[in-house]
Each structure stands twice: as structure tokens, then as C-alpha cells.
Scaffold this active site. Structure first.
Site, PDB file in Angstrom:
ATOM      1  CG  HIS A 115      -3.424  -3.545   3.382  1.00 38.88           C
ATOM      2  ND1 HIS A 115      -2.476  -2.946   4.066  1.00 38.88           N
ATOM      3  CD2 HIS A 115      -4.115  -2.473   2.729  1.00 38.88           C
ATOM      4  CE1 HIS A 115      -2.452  -1.617   4.014  1.00 38.88           C
ATOM      5  NE2 HIS A 115      -3.425  -1.326   2.994  1.00 38.88           N
TER       6      HIS A 115
ATOM      7  CD  GLU B 181      -0.797  -5.593   5.968  1.00 37.10           C
ATOM      8  OE1 GLU B 181      -0.611  -6.162   4.886  1.00 37.10           O
ATOM      9  OE2 GLU B 181      -1.415  -4.364   6.160  1.00 37.10           O
TER      10      GLU B 181
ATOM     11  CB  CYS C 217      -0.971  -0.104   1.189  1.00 41.48           C
ATOM     12  SG  CYS C 217      -2.409   1.074   1.063  1.00 41.48           S
TER      13      CYS C 217
END
Lengths: 82, 232
Positions: B203, B205, B86
Site C-alpha cells: 500500500h 498510500e 492490493c
């Protein structure tokens, strides 16, 4: 000598300008009929320099190294002594 | 075998990446404040998401020009894996480690939503655990994720197999409707010509544990771990 530089950063022609398009649409809602709206950013930089030539060179470098992204931007510099 | 997670003022996904790398993948990872400047001894780097420097000037522009980025470039030149997520992707394009630029979403709004991605290349240290063509679900959260590159750069990305993720529908089709930000060719992630630097807007994660609704992103970190520990 002290100089003041107006740096204008614009998107290269042909690039999408979503902010400009949104503003254009909002103006149309208000009854205006603009042909186009383009956004740009202006930075005003004051600096000390020996002469206007050095001042321009210095501001050019600032644009190339940080203020503009050469992939998407064009920029213009207007300088004046203050 | 430690991975550095670079923290700039305004990074806000650093703790999430640390948690996934340490607690889920089981790798050694450490947060590194950008003023440390020296990354020697680390085997890889993650530049996490967030709003470094408040997105002032342009997203990622100021962080890209901090001294720690010279150390990131050095690690990249040594062939070590560098992952930008990002805002991290924006930092990597602004620093010249990756091609192109990330501009304002076509519909200029912050978009935070799940997206389907097609894995276009598994020949990277970040995607070796995926299958080529696999469709995965990883969320996005950004306002400047509209990938732009000139025609020459775009053809190089295509010809050299540098596009790693594209936004697709659940069946894997590329359509305008599922392009969340107007990115050219629905590009969501690319690698460098050396293939060891990946930038992606989604993302991973946030999709690394069952409780989050998707574990698809975990493979990005597991692939990176394989590369670092030499088990790939």
C-alpha cells in the site's frame, strides 16, 4: 424444464492449497494420517432451460465468465432435472 | 487533469488515496462510485484496496466484472495510467488487465506488516521517480496476495521487464524468509505489456507521509502525477 447444477471449483493440480495443507496438519494433530487434503468450492445453481444441453451450455458460460478463474481453477458440472 | 478513484462496495482505502493525491501530491482527484460507469475526462485511475463485494467468490472477482471496469479498460487502452493497490491489484488480474492471479497466502493468514521492496523497473509511469534497484519500505495488508502465473507468463514477465516490485530483505536480497505470502519469484507488483497498468499488493498510500513511518510510497503517486501533467 428446471435443472439443478452442482459446480465444483478446484485448484489446478500442482497449485499450492494452503487451506488444504492447514486442514491436513490439523487432522494429523488429531491422530489421523490423511495422505492429502484438497479444498474445493461447490455452487448449486438452479435454472430454467429448454433442455439439458442448453442448461449445460449456460452453466459452462457462467463458469468461464465468472465462477472459475481459468488461470488457477478446473471445474466440473453435474446437472440434473428437478 | 483529474484522477478517478473507483469505489466499490467494500473499498476501504479510497479516502487514504484521495488524501495523498490531493493533499500531499497536489493533484486533482475524485472518488467515483462504481455505478457511474463513465470515466471519460479522467487522466488516470486508481483502484484502491479493501474488500470489494466482501471478497465473495474470489478477491476482486465480482468487482472485475462490473460495467465501470469496461471504462477502466478503455482508459488503459488509451495509454492512461491505471494503478491497482492490493484489492485493486486483485481486480486488475481478475479483469484480465494484468497477467496471473492472486491466491491465498502460503501461510493462510491475513498479514499486515512493513515490507522491503526492490524497485525492479523504473520504466513505468508509476516508478519514474525511483532508482532501479532501490530498496523501499511499503507495508502490506492482505490474505490473498500470493502471486501465481504459469511458466510461460512468468518468463514473459521476466523477459519484458514487467516485474516492478519484489519482496526483499533490507539489503535487497530475494529470500524465502522475506516473502510474506509465497508469491512466485517474490513478485509484489507487475505492469501490463503496455506498461501503463500497475498492480501492487503493498500500500503506497500508507507510506506517503513522514508521520506514517515511511514516505517511500509517495514516489508512486508523484511519478503518476509527472506522467499525467507531462512533467516527467
Amino acid at each position: 424444464m428446471r435443472y439443478e447444477a452442482d459446480v465444483i471449483i478446484e485448484l489446478k493440480s500442482g497449485m499450492l492449497d494452503p487451506e488444504g495443507t492447514t486442514i491436513k496438519r490439523a487432522l494429523e494433530h488429531l491422530g489421523y494420517t490423511p495422505e492429502s487434503v484438497k479444498t474445493s468450492k461447490k455452487y448449486t445453481i438452479t435454472l430454467e432451460s429448454k433442455n439439458i444441453h442448453d442448461a449445460r451450455e449456460n452453466v459452462e458460460q457462467m463458469c468461464q465468465k465468472l465462477i472459475a478463474n481459468p488461470i488457477i481453477h478446473n471445474y466440473t458440472i453435474t446437472l440434473r432435472e428437478i | 487533469m483529474t484522477i478517478a478513484i473507483v469505489q466499490f462496495g467494500g473499498s476501504n482505502c479510497d479516502q487514504d488515496v484521495l488524501h495523498v493525491l490531493k493533499d500531499v501530491v497536489g493533484l486533482d482527484a475524485r472518488l467515483v462510485w462504481y455505478k457511474e460507469e463513465n470515466l471519460s475526462g479522467f487522466e488516470g485511475v486508481v483502484i484502491p484496496g479493501g474488500f470489494s463485494y466482501g471478497d465473495y467468490l474470489r478477491a476482486g472477482a465480482i468487482a472485475a466484472r462490473t460495467p465501470i471496469m469496461e471504462s477502466v479498460k478503455k482508459l488503459a487502452a488509451e495509454g492512461k495510467p491505471v494503478l491497482g493497490i492490493c484489492n485493486g491489484f486483485q481486480v486488475l488480474t481478475e479483469s484480465g488487465l494484468l497477467a496471473g492471479a492472486l491466491t491465498t497466502n502460503m501461510y493462510p493468514k491475513f498479514r499486515c506488516q512493513p515490507t522491503c521492496l526492490r524497485v525492479e523497473s523504473t520504466e513505468t509511469p508509476f516508478t519514474s521517480r525511483f532508482r532501479k534497484g532501490e530498496v523501499v519500505s511499503i507495508p502490506i495488508a492482505h490474505m490473498e496476495g500470493n502471486f501465481y502465473a504459469n511458466e510461460a507468463t512468468l518468463s514473459q514477465l521476466e523477459n519484458d521487464d514487467l516485474v516492478v516490485f519484489r519482496y526483499v530483505d533490507a539489503e535487497g536480497h530475494i529470500t524465502d524468509e522475506v516473502n510474506p505470502n509465497g508469491s512466485q519469484e517474490n513478485i509484489a507488483g507487475i505492469v501490463s505489456t503496455s506498461r501503463n497498468v500497475l498492480g501492487m499488493m503493498p500500500h503506497p498510500e500508507r507510506a506517503s507521509e513522514e508521520i506514517l513511518g515511511s514516505k517511500d510510497g509517495l514516489k508512486v503517486f508523484q511519478s503518476m502525477a509527472d506522467c499525467i501533467t507531462g512533467s516527467a
